[in-house]
Design an enzyme around this catalytic site. Structure first.
Site, short mmCIF file in Angstrom:
data_model
loop_
_atom_site.label_atom_id
_atom_site.label_comp_id
_atom_site.label_asym_id
_atom_site.label_seq_id
_atom_site.Cartn_x
_atom_site.Cartn_y
_atom_site.Cartn_z
N GLU A 142 9.67 16.05 14.91
CA GLU A 142 10.07 15.96 13.50
C GLU A 142 9.26 16.95 12.67
O GLU A 142 8.03 16.95 12.69
CB GLU A 142 9.78 14.53 13.01
CG GLU A 142 10.25 14.28 11.59
CD GLU A 142 9.91 12.88 11.10
OE1 GLU A 142 8.75 12.44 11.29
OE2 GLU A 142 10.79 12.22 10.53
N LYS A 160 0.85 -1.19 0.00
CA LYS A 160 0.00 0.00 0.00
C LYS A 160 0.88 1.24 0.00
O LYS A 160 1.48 1.60 1.01
CB LYS A 160 -0.92 0.05 1.22
CG LYS A 160 -2.04 1.07 0.99
CD LYS A 160 -2.62 1.66 2.24
CE LYS A 160 -1.93 2.88 2.74
NZ LYS A 160 -1.82 4.01 1.82
N CYS A 169 13.62 10.69 6.60
CA CYS A 169 13.52 10.25 7.99
C CYS A 169 14.85 10.46 8.69
O CYS A 169 14.91 10.78 9.87
CB CYS A 169 13.11 8.79 8.04
SG CYS A 169 14.06 7.76 6.93
N GLY A 176 2.37 5.00 13.09
CA GLY A 176 2.93 3.73 13.56
C GLY A 176 2.27 3.27 14.85
O GLY A 176 1.95 2.09 15.02
N GLU A 213 9.37 1.22 10.85
CA GLU A 213 10.41 2.20 10.50
C GLU A 213 9.76 3.57 10.59
O GLU A 213 9.01 3.96 9.69
CB GLU A 213 10.94 1.95 9.08
CG GLU A 213 11.55 0.57 8.86
CD GLU A 213 12.83 0.34 9.63
OE1 GLU A 213 13.37 1.27 10.24
OE2 GLU A 213 13.27 -0.83 9.65
N GLU A 250 3.46 8.70 14.63
CA GLU A 250 2.05 8.86 15.02
C GLU A 250 1.19 7.74 14.42
O GLU A 250 0.43 7.07 15.11
CB GLU A 250 1.60 10.23 14.51
CG GLU A 250 0.25 10.67 14.90
CD GLU A 250 -0.22 11.83 14.00
OE1 GLU A 250 0.62 12.47 13.31
OE2 GLU A 250 -1.43 12.06 13.98
N GLY A 305 6.74 4.94 8.05
CA GLY A 305 5.94 6.16 8.07
C GLY A 305 6.16 6.88 9.38
O GLY A 305 7.16 6.67 10.07
#
Ligand code: NAD
Length: 495
Positions: free
Chosen positions: A385, A175, A284, A233, A250, A231, A228
């Site tokens: 972030e 996805k 990231c 995750g 990740e 939040e 991703g």
């Protein structure tokens, strides 16, 4: 406009009624209309991946047969490299130089690397557990693996996951982010042409909010590999807990670069610019906090700001462009909100901090490379972030303080150390809460080396032997070897 962006389920290309306009962030123009999956297509994809795993030939193929398929995918990516680089550039706003020379070749290399190495990684171990028994440690595929990837490296993240998952014998549902599905949908065509059996790979584009829960909770999926934000995750962890699934997470980062007095200033400045402004800071592993030792702080800051101001913003298709647009207007608004909050908390903007005035860029989501100083260590921007071209530069005196500043956030993804004292640098690397530490370099990823974060940057690895093995499960088989073939446990009942 590419109007045919169907989903790929059970070896079929499927157009759905619900579509989403795909935007080129350089121009704000619609470049494609992609089919969106609903719960119905999620159900179809899960059923198809399950069937392909439980009854299809894929997990039963010999390792050499699977190896040949994986090579064919690598070759398919190389054969279509120009088209994929163009598509990724249009869909993400990454400068064409980056997609051509970094993203797309790296995708093919990962498939090639896995094809060349996975048979070794799967080698079976035999252990003599006692004089009467022998143990075998067997690696098996996990089953159906859901791969969820973000928009910042859409094809590369998909390929990192898919190469290992497929080689290990799993079937997958990919996805992509609904902002950037185009390259993943093209990858489906490459995989179809490579002749993989139906259902082994399914690609469903859709809003995470709408279909994510159904995809991650369903019993038919055995594993979720997610890249991703932290939040999302955390939400996925709750979905997956319903049926207890294996996971790789990740997640986000707030990485630190530690620059010591003894560095070559030019090298450190140039590399530090790349470490935050590459991909418009939407990495990231962006080094969004740069800590510089006192004696060189002023000269580093001065040189960094002078050079940041010279970075050439431009349309992504211009080969001269060094920085393209952010992914969306919403992302740019988020970046601006962070800067406003930082200013309210006492930070000073000494470079950038605004939308560029160049009329050629007015329809895209551009933002100037931004440098902040006087950022308090308790302020939001120090800890959270931003995911944009925004860096804070801060002073430190000694290496203990540097480590403590680097470790003072909830993330633990990556770090950089710049020093000619390799003893100090390696000792410091050992004290950093970061899954990857670069010493006197930045940003190189190797297929040989596992990659993944600590703390709220997630768990599990991609790449390397360890990353590959995440996509398999371990079974112990114990074989009786006793002389009379009377296993010891039988004596318990005295038979
Ligand atoms: P995101 O978390 O918003 O979305 C990532 C993916 O999850 C997308 O495909 C999205 O559609 C999907 N999703 C959203 N809500 C979902 C839900 N409720 N259930 C299931 N899936 C859902 O992240 P993003 O904005 O696309 O990407 C940026 C983030 O990714 C940053 O935080 C960045 O640090 C992180 N990232 C991490 C790594 C890494 O290797 N650690 C690499 C790249 C990006």
């Amino acid at each position: 406009m590419n109007s045919k962006c169907p989903l790929y389920i059970n070896g079929q290309f499927i157009e759905t009624a619900e579509k989403q306009n795909i935007i080129n962030p350089s121009t704000g123009k619609v470049i494609a209309e992609a089919s969106l999956a609903s719960d119905k297509e999620v159900d179809l994809a899960l059923a198809s991946a399950r069937e392909a795993f439980d009854r299809g030939p894929w997990p039963q193929f010999s390792l050499i047969e699977r190896k040949n398929f994986i090579f064919r995918i690598a070759q398919g990516i190389l054969d279509n490299a120009g088209m994929l680089a163009e598509l990724e550039m249009q869909n993400t706003g990454k400068p064409i130089k980056e997609t051509t020379f970094m993203d797309i070749p790296s995708c093919a290399k990962t498939f090639e690397f896995i094809a060349n190495n996975f048979i070794d990684y799967l080698s079976q171990e035999e252990v003599n557990v006692s004089s009467d028994a022998k143990g075998k440690i067997i690696r098996e595929p996990m089953g159906v693996v859901v791969l969820i990837v973000p928009w910042n490296y859409p094809l590369l993240m998909a390929c990192w996951k898919m190469a290992s998952a497929l080689a290990a014998g799993n079937t997958v549902i990919l996805k992509p982010s609904s902002l950037t599905p185009l390259s993943a949908l093209e990858l489906a065509k490459i995989i179809h042409a490579a002749g993989l059996p139906p259902g082994v790979v399914n690609v469903i584009n859709g809003s995470g909010v709408k279909i994510g829960q159904a995809l991650c909770e369903d019993k038919r999926a055995d594993m979720i590999s997610f890249t991703g934000s932290s939040e999302i995750g955390k939400q996925i962890l709750t979905y997956a807990s319903k049926n207890v699934k294996k996971m790789i997470m990740e997640l986000g980062g707030k990485s630190a670069s530690l620059i010591f007095n003894d560095v070559d200033l030019d090298v450190a400045v140039n590399s530090s610019l790349t470490s935050i402004f590459l991909n418009q800071g939407q990495m990231c592993t962006a080094m969004s906090r740069i800590f510089v030792q006192e004696a060189i702080y002023d000269s580093f800051l001065d040189s960094f700001v002078q050079k940041a101001k010279r970075i050439k913003l431009g349309l992504a298709d211009n080969p001269e462009t060094q920085m393209g647009p952010l992914i969306s207007d919403a992302q740019r608004k988020k970046v601006i909100a962070y800067i406003d909050k930082a200013k309210a908390e006492g930070a000073k903007v000494i470079c950038g901090g605004k939308i560029p005035e160049n009329p050629e860029l007015k329809n895209g989501y551009f933002f100037e490379p931004t440098v902040l100083v006087d950022v308090g260590v308790h302020s939001h921007i120090f800890k959270e972030e931003v995911f944009g071209p925004v860096v804070l530069i801060h002073k430190f005196s000694g290496s203990d303080e540097a480590a403590s500043l680097a470790n003072s956030v909830d993330f633990g993804l990556a770090a950089c150390i710049w020093s000619q004292d390799l003893y100090l640098a390696q000792e410091l690397a050992g004290n950093l809460n970061a899954g990857t530490v670069w010493i006197n370099t930045y940003g190189a990823f190797y297929n040989e080396l596992p990659y993944g974060g600590f703390k709220q940057s997630g768990f599990g690895k991609e790449l390397g032997r360890q990353g590959f093995l995440e996509y398999s499960r371990v079974k112990s088989v114990i074989i009786d070897q006793s002389a009379e073939n009377k296993p010891l446990v039988n004596y318990w009942y005295g038979f």
